[in-house]
Design an enzyme around this catalytic site. Structure first.
Site, PDB file in Angstrom:
ATOM      1  N   ALA A  53     -19.487 -47.510  17.951  1.00 21.31           N
ATOM      2  CA  ALA A  53     -20.754 -47.000  18.471  1.00 21.31           C
ATOM      3  C   ALA A  53     -21.959 -47.789  17.981  1.00 21.31           C
ATOM      4  CB  ALA A  53     -20.913 -45.524  18.086  1.00 21.31           C
ATOM      5  N   ARG A  65     -21.616 -40.774  13.511  1.00 22.83           N
ATOM      6  CA  ARG A  65     -21.545 -40.372  12.100  1.00 22.83           C
ATOM      7  C   ARG A  65     -22.652 -40.968  11.246  1.00 22.83           C
ATOM      8  NH1 ARG A  65     -16.675 -41.107  14.338  1.00 22.83           N
ATOM      9  NH2 ARG A  65     -15.261 -39.324  14.316  1.00 22.83           N
ATOM     10  N   GLN A 113     -13.910 -48.829  21.106  1.00 23.25           N
ATOM     11  CA  GLN A 113     -13.855 -47.377  20.960  1.00 23.25           C
ATOM     12  C   GLN A 113     -14.941 -46.656  21.759  1.00 23.25           C
ATOM     13  OE1 GLN A 113     -13.055 -45.999  16.780  1.00 23.25           O
ATOM     14  NE2 GLN A 113     -13.283 -48.170  16.301  1.00 23.25           N
ATOM     15  N   HIS A 133     -10.761 -45.216  24.320  1.00 19.58           N
ATOM     16  CA  HIS A 133     -11.128 -43.818  24.556  1.00 19.58           C
ATOM     17  C   HIS A 133     -11.622 -43.571  25.977  1.00 19.58           C
ATOM     18  CE1 HIS A 133     -11.891 -43.782  19.939  1.00 19.58           C
ATOM     19  NE2 HIS A 133     -10.618 -43.617  20.232  1.00 19.58           N
ATOM     20  N   CYS A 144      -0.782 -43.254  42.000  1.00 21.01           N
ATOM     21  CA  CYS A 144      -0.305 -44.638  41.860  1.00 21.01           C
ATOM     22  C   CYS A 144      -0.687 -45.260  40.520  1.00 21.01           C
ATOM     23  CB  CYS A 144      -0.806 -45.508  43.008  1.00 21.01           C
ATOM     24  SG  CYS A 144      -2.583 -45.889  42.951  1.00 21.01           S
ATOM     25  N   GLY A 215     -19.855 -52.430  13.992  1.00 22.91           N
ATOM     26  CA  GLY A 215     -20.459 -51.134  14.264  1.00 22.91           C
ATOM     27  C   GLY A 215     -19.497 -49.977  14.331  1.00 22.91           C
ATOM     28  N   ASN A 241     -21.018 -53.431   9.343  1.00 22.11           N
ATOM     29  CA  ASN A 241     -21.364 -52.037   9.570  1.00 22.11           C
ATOM     30  C   ASN A 241     -22.324 -51.582   8.483  1.00 22.11           C
ATOM     31  OD1 ASN A 241     -20.752 -49.678  11.312  1.00 22.11           O
ATOM     32  ND2 ASN A 241     -20.075 -48.737   9.390  1.00 22.11           N
ATOM     33  N   GLN A 243     -22.558 -48.516   7.236  1.00 21.98           N
ATOM     34  CA  GLN A 243     -21.900 -47.569   6.344  1.00 21.98           C
ATOM     35  C   GLN A 243     -20.611 -48.166   5.803  1.00 21.98           C
ATOM     36  OE1 GLN A 243     -21.691 -44.415   9.353  1.00 21.98           O
ATOM     37  NE2 GLN A 243     -22.940 -43.134   8.026  1.00 21.98           N
ATOM     38  N   VAL A 259     -25.725 -55.005  13.681  1.00 21.04           N
ATOM     39  CA  VAL A 259     -24.838 -55.909  14.401  1.00 21.04           C
ATOM     40  C   VAL A 259     -25.626 -56.935  15.216  1.00 21.04           C
ATOM     41  CG1 VAL A 259     -22.977 -56.030  16.088  1.00 21.04           C
ATOM     42  CG2 VAL A 259     -23.053 -54.134  14.488  1.00 21.04           C
TER      43      VAL A 259
END
Length: 279
Positions: A53, A65, A113, A133, A144, A215, A241, A243, A259
């Protein structure tokens, strides 16, 4: 559909660690580490990016988060203030840079993701990206199993019928349409990951010489373990990232920074086409 699509998901208690503090390397450290990343990309014969994200927050799409993420706010009894739709959202510098890296044969696969469809909007081909996802611009025929890329986002989440019929021909016929009912591809909490996407993600992660996580806090299975497959097979791991993540201790290069900032430096070092790298 609003970029806060999470409101359409079913209730799920264990959403991982939320609201963790963010850390930022000095500008000098981000520069040095980003230049090193560019060098690693040059040397790698097979590179996989794992995107979360954090690559879409500069597009106005909230993460989950972070200090003001969707799940963080939910824990505080609040909701994100999002006035952006997926249809209106535009790719970030990182999305365009990923496409340019692929064009230069410096990137070979993306394990994604996010459901926002911004990789597609940036020009990355569907075969480059495994949307683990789902994707708000992709629906799949319940008969099909073929997938269709839409001009506008789907109206549903959770593998539900979208209200459209399959536009593809039935089998080898070039006259009869399948006419199966289309479903969205967006997973709810308890839904199984798409088989083919997971297969491709595992194969590429195992065979990569370099995995780069961008990220993502790497908290959701099985995606959190895929970058480690690269390390277990002798490859290198880079994590960008704000975190901390569970895989930090395995990283050969760890960047605490935004990023887009890192990708600007990488793009400069690799002489990527900035005209197509800007949103």
């Amino acid at each position: 559909m609003s970029c806060n699509y999470a409101e359409g998901l079913s209730y799920y208690e264990n959403k991982g660690n939320v609201g963790m503090p963010e850390f930022v390397d000095s500008a000098e450290d981000v520069e040095v580490k980003s230049v090193k990343l560019a060098s690693m990309l040059r040397k790698s014969a097979w590179t996989v990016f794992h995107t979360g994200a954090g690559i879409s927050t500069s597009a106005g799409i909230p993460d989950f988060r972070g200090p003001n993420g969707v799940w963080t706010l939910e824990e505080r009894g609040e909701k994100p203030d999002v006035n952006l739709s997926f249809d209106a959202a535009l790719p970030t510098f990182t999305h365009y840079t990923i496409n340019n890296l692929w064009k230069k044969r410096l990137l070979h696969f993306v394990v994604n993701q996010n459901i926002d469809g911004l990789h597609l909007k940036a020009g990355s081909p569907p075969e480059l990206v495994a949307d683990m996802h789902g994707n708000v611009f992709v629906e799949q025929c319940s008969k099909c199993r073929k997938k269709n890329i839409r001009d506008i986002c789907v109206p549903t989440v959770g593998l539900k019928f979208t209200g459209t019929k399959c536009p593809f021909f039935s089998g080898s016929s070039q006259k009869l349409k399948c006419r199966g009912r289309m479903k969205d591809t967006i997973l709810d909490w308890e839904d199984e990951l798409p088989v083919e996407e997971l297969k491709q993600a595992e194969y590429n992660s195992k065979n990569a010489q370099l995995s780069v996580c961008l990220g993502t806090s790497l908290q959701i299975l099985p995606c959190k373990n895929l970058p480690h497959l690269t390390k277990r097979n002798g490859g290198f791991l880079v994590i960008v990232n704000l975190q901390k993540t569970p895989l930090d201790k395995y990283a050969d290069l760890r960047v605490f920074g935004k990023v887009d900032d890192v990708m600007h430096i990488v793009s400069r070092e690799l002489h990527l086409n900035h005209k197509t790298a800007d949103p």
